[in-house]
Write a protein that holds these residues in place. Structure first.
Motif, short mmCIF file in Angstrom:
data_model
loop_
_atom_site.label_atom_id
_atom_site.label_comp_id
_atom_site.label_asym_id
_atom_site.label_seq_id
_atom_site.Cartn_x
_atom_site.Cartn_y
_atom_site.Cartn_z
N ASP A 42 0.85 -1.19 0.00
CA ASP A 42 0.00 0.00 0.00
C ASP A 42 0.89 1.24 0.00
O ASP A 42 1.82 1.34 0.80
N THR A 61 -7.20 -6.20 9.48
CA THR A 61 -7.29 -7.53 8.87
C THR A 61 -6.87 -8.62 9.85
O THR A 61 -7.55 -9.65 9.97
N GLY A 73 -4.59 -1.01 8.00
CA GLY A 73 -5.20 -2.10 7.24
C GLY A 73 -4.73 -3.46 7.74
O GLY A 73 -5.53 -4.40 7.88
N HIS A 124 -2.30 3.92 6.14
CA HIS A 124 -3.33 3.00 5.65
C HIS A 124 -2.80 1.58 5.66
O HIS A 124 -3.53 0.65 6.03
#
Length: 145
Positions: free
Chosen positions: A46, A59, A55, A51
């Motif tokens: 990413d 997750t 992320g 982020h």
């Protein structure tokens, strides 16, 4: 034992063929550890450091919430489960890179240590174990709507 055999994709009699508990745990959870390690690899791709870090956290916590057994396995050390430990170590190495990149970009506190994430996973596993069927909602880090 029957449910363990089913989860491992083997017959009940096959369970006796595992020389140690770690070998059985590896047979059951290696695919999930592979998926966990892959989440860190994907996060590194990413372009936004914050982020990618958040992320990964979301997750990983969702993976724990979806599978109570994996929630526990993620925080255990299983020395004789060589493939499982290799994948965990690969994920850890990538996670350290993820943290470093987020810190370098000024998006993550400089005092965050990779061991803090082990504490987060352990805490999340506790929430999941206590929450039972409500675990996915209980461990959801999303702000309330």
């Amino acid at each position: 034992m029957a449910s363990i055999a089913c989860e491992a994709g083997v017959g009940f009699a096959t369970i006796r063929n595992f020389p140690a508990k770690d070998d059985l745990v590896e047979a059951v959870f290696l695919d999930r550890m592979d998926a966990y390690a892959d989440t860190v690899t994907v996060a590194l791709e990413d372009p936004d450091p914050w982020h990618r870090f958040t992320g990964y956290i979301e997750t990983a916590c969702a993976m724990q919430a979806a599978d109570i057994g994996f929630a526990d396995v993620l925080t255990m050390t299983l020395p004789s489960a060589k493939a499982l430990e290799r994948r965990r170590n690969e994920a850890y190495t990538d996670m350290v890179r993820l943290i470093k990149r987020a810190k370098t970009a000024g998006r993550l506190r400089s005092d965050l240590d990779p061991s803090d994430l082990l504490l987060m996973h352990t805490t999340n596993a506790g929430v999941i174990n206590a929450a039972g069927e409500a675990a996915p909602e209980a461990s959801d880090a999303s702000p309330p709507q």
